[in-house]
Structure formats: C-alpha cells, structure tokens
Motif scaffolding. Structure first.
Motif, PDB file in Angstrom:
ATOM      1  N   PHE A  12       3.037   1.346  -8.837  1.00 21.01           N
ATOM      2  CA  PHE A  12       2.523   1.091  -7.488  1.00 21.01           C
ATOM      3  C   PHE A  12       3.676   0.837  -6.515  1.00 21.01           C
ATOM      4  N   LEU A  13       4.619  -0.004  -6.919  1.00 19.23           N
ATOM      5  CA  LEU A  13       5.762  -0.297  -6.048  1.00 19.23           C
ATOM      6  C   LEU A  13       6.628   0.949  -5.836  1.00 19.23           C
ATOM      7  N   ARG A  14       6.755   1.766  -6.847  1.00 18.75           N
ATOM      8  CA  ARG A  14       7.517   3.014  -6.708  1.00 18.75           C
ATOM      9  C   ARG A  14       6.827   3.952  -5.710  1.00 18.75           C
ATOM     10  N   ARG A  15       5.505   4.068  -5.809  1.00 25.83           N
ATOM     11  CA  ARG A  15       4.757   4.913  -4.876  1.00 25.83           C
ATOM     12  C   ARG A  15       4.899   4.390  -3.460  1.00 25.83           C
ATOM     13  N   ALA A  24       7.278  -5.970  -3.164  1.00 27.99           N
ATOM     14  CA  ALA A  24       7.978  -6.764  -4.166  1.00 27.99           C
ATOM     15  C   ALA A  24       6.979  -7.552  -5.003  1.00 27.99           C
ATOM     16  N   VAL A  25       7.413  -7.898  -6.203  1.00 29.11           N
ATOM     17  CA  VAL A  25       6.619  -8.771  -7.064  1.00 29.11           C
ATOM     18  C   VAL A  25       6.900 -10.201  -6.632  1.00 29.11           C
ATOM     19  N   VAL A  40      -1.376  -7.175   1.275  1.00 29.22           N
ATOM     20  CA  VAL A  40      -0.845  -6.160   2.181  1.00 29.22           C
ATOM     21  C   VAL A  40      -0.610  -6.848   3.518  1.00 29.22           C
ATOM     22  N   ASP A  41       0.652  -7.130   3.816  1.00 23.20           N
ATOM     23  CA  ASP A  41       1.054  -7.811   5.046  1.00 23.20           C
ATOM     24  C   ASP A  41       1.188  -6.760   6.148  1.00 23.20           C
ATOM     25  N   HIS A  42       0.469  -6.969   7.251  1.00 21.36           N
ATOM     26  CA  HIS A  42       0.499  -6.010   8.359  1.00 21.36           C
ATOM     27  C   HIS A  42       1.620  -6.302   9.355  1.00 21.36           C
ATOM     28  N   ILE A  95       1.166 -11.302  -8.653  1.00 23.90           N
ATOM     29  CA  ILE A  95       1.017 -11.250  -7.201  1.00 23.90           C
ATOM     30  C   ILE A  95       2.068 -10.284  -6.679  1.00 23.90           C
ATOM     31  N   VAL A  96       1.589  -9.246  -6.011  1.00 25.63           N
ATOM     32  CA  VAL A  96       2.461  -8.234  -5.433  1.00 25.63           C
ATOM     33  C   VAL A  96       2.223  -8.264  -3.929  1.00 25.63           C
ATOM     34  N   GLU A  97       3.296  -8.204  -3.156  1.00 33.81           N
ATOM     35  CA  GLU A  97       3.161  -8.171  -1.698  1.00 33.81           C
ATOM     36  C   GLU A  97       3.840  -6.920  -1.170  1.00 33.81           C
ATOM     37  N   VAL A  98       3.140  -6.202  -0.299  1.00 33.53           N
ATOM     38  CA  VAL A  98       3.700  -5.022   0.350  1.00 33.53           C
ATOM     39  C   VAL A  98       3.528  -5.172   1.855  1.00 33.53           C
ATOM     40  N   GLU A  99       4.382  -4.488   2.592  1.00 31.33           N
ATOM     41  CA  GLU A  99       4.315  -4.518   4.053  1.00 31.33           C
ATOM     42  C   GLU A  99       3.869  -3.151   4.551  1.00 31.33           C
ATOM     43  N   ASP A 100       2.684  -3.106   5.151  1.00 29.85           N
ATOM     44  CA  ASP A 100       2.143  -1.847   5.645  1.00 29.85           C
ATOM     45  C   ASP A 100       1.457  -2.104   6.975  1.00 29.85           C
ATOM     46  N   ARG A 101       2.111  -1.740   8.057  1.00 28.19           N
ATOM     47  CA  ARG A 101       1.552  -1.953   9.402  1.00 28.19           C
ATOM     48  C   ARG A 101       0.304  -1.117   9.645  1.00 28.19           C
ATOM     49  N   LYS A 102       0.247   0.057   9.028  1.00 28.54           N
ATOM     50  CA  LYS A 102      -0.779   1.038   9.361  1.00 28.54           C
ATOM     51  C   LYS A 102      -2.029   0.976   8.504  1.00 28.54           C
ATOM     52  N   GLY A 103      -1.993   0.277   7.388  1.00 29.36           N
ATOM     53  CA  GLY A 103      -3.165   0.332   6.530  1.00 29.36           C
ATOM     54  C   GLY A 103      -3.147  -0.643   5.381  1.00 29.36           C
TER      55      GLY A 103
END
Length: 111
Positions: A12-15, A24-25, A40-42, A95-103
């Motif tokens: 998932f993180l690679r994608r 990041a984990v 998913v942090d916007h 717990i995984v956190e990603v930053e995605d402004r669009k979705g």
C-alpha cells in the motif's frame, strides 16, 4: 489468498509512493494478521480514518473491506485518540498515515 498485514502495508505504501502520496507506518502491529487502520490526512486539518469493516474482512476478490470511522471535519488528533482507545483492547493493530489532499488514497468504504 490473503496477504499478511506486513506485506499489505508495504505494498500500500509503495503504491502511494508511486502515485506521489507520502505515507508512513505510525505503529507497527502483528506481522501476520494485525488489523490495519489508515489515516488519510488531507493537510487542511481534516482526515478520514479507514478501519477494517465488520464481518468479513475481505470481499469476493480477496480485497480488504473498509469502513470510515472518522471523516472531515474531524482531524488527525481525533482519529489518533480513537485508535489509542483501540490499542488498549487490541495491541496488534497497525496504524498507517498517508497525506492525500485530493481524496482517500484509493481506499473506499464498502457496504
């Protein structure tokens, strides 16, 4: 065949990285079968929190099923507070956190 949690998180993180989404984990759980929660942090003070769906964790194609536990206008602090309570009952969660402004980083709530 279902993937181990550690392998799914890595993929998932690679994608996300390939799509230009930073992730990041935050907390590493059980390698084989720890429940995965994704924030998913916007980047505007709001977030979505995806957690494993109740019931069957996988659909007919073997994909993980998700439910949204927090959605905007809630922030990452709210999501982390909820997850801290969860950790008391299940210390094996990821717990995984990603930053995605669009979705939602390609994750979707499923019925």
């Amino acid at each position: 065949m279902r993937l181990k949690s550690a392998i799914w998180v890595s993929a998932f993180l690679r994608r996300c990285m390939v799509e230009g989404i930073y992730g990041a984990v935050v907390r590493k759980g059980a390698e084989e079968a720890g429940a995965v929660h994704v924030i998913v942090d916007h980047l505007d003070g709001t977030c979505h929190l995806f957690s494993p769906a109740p019931g069957a964790s996988y659909d007919e194609e073997g994909e993980r099923r998700w439910m949204i536990e927090a959605r905007p206008p809630q922030g990452t602090g709210d999501a982390m507070a909820l997850l801290e309570r969860r950790i008391r009952f299940d210390p094996d969660i990821w717990i995984v956190e990603v930053e995605d402004r669009k979705g939602t980083a390609g994750l979707a709530e499923q019925p």
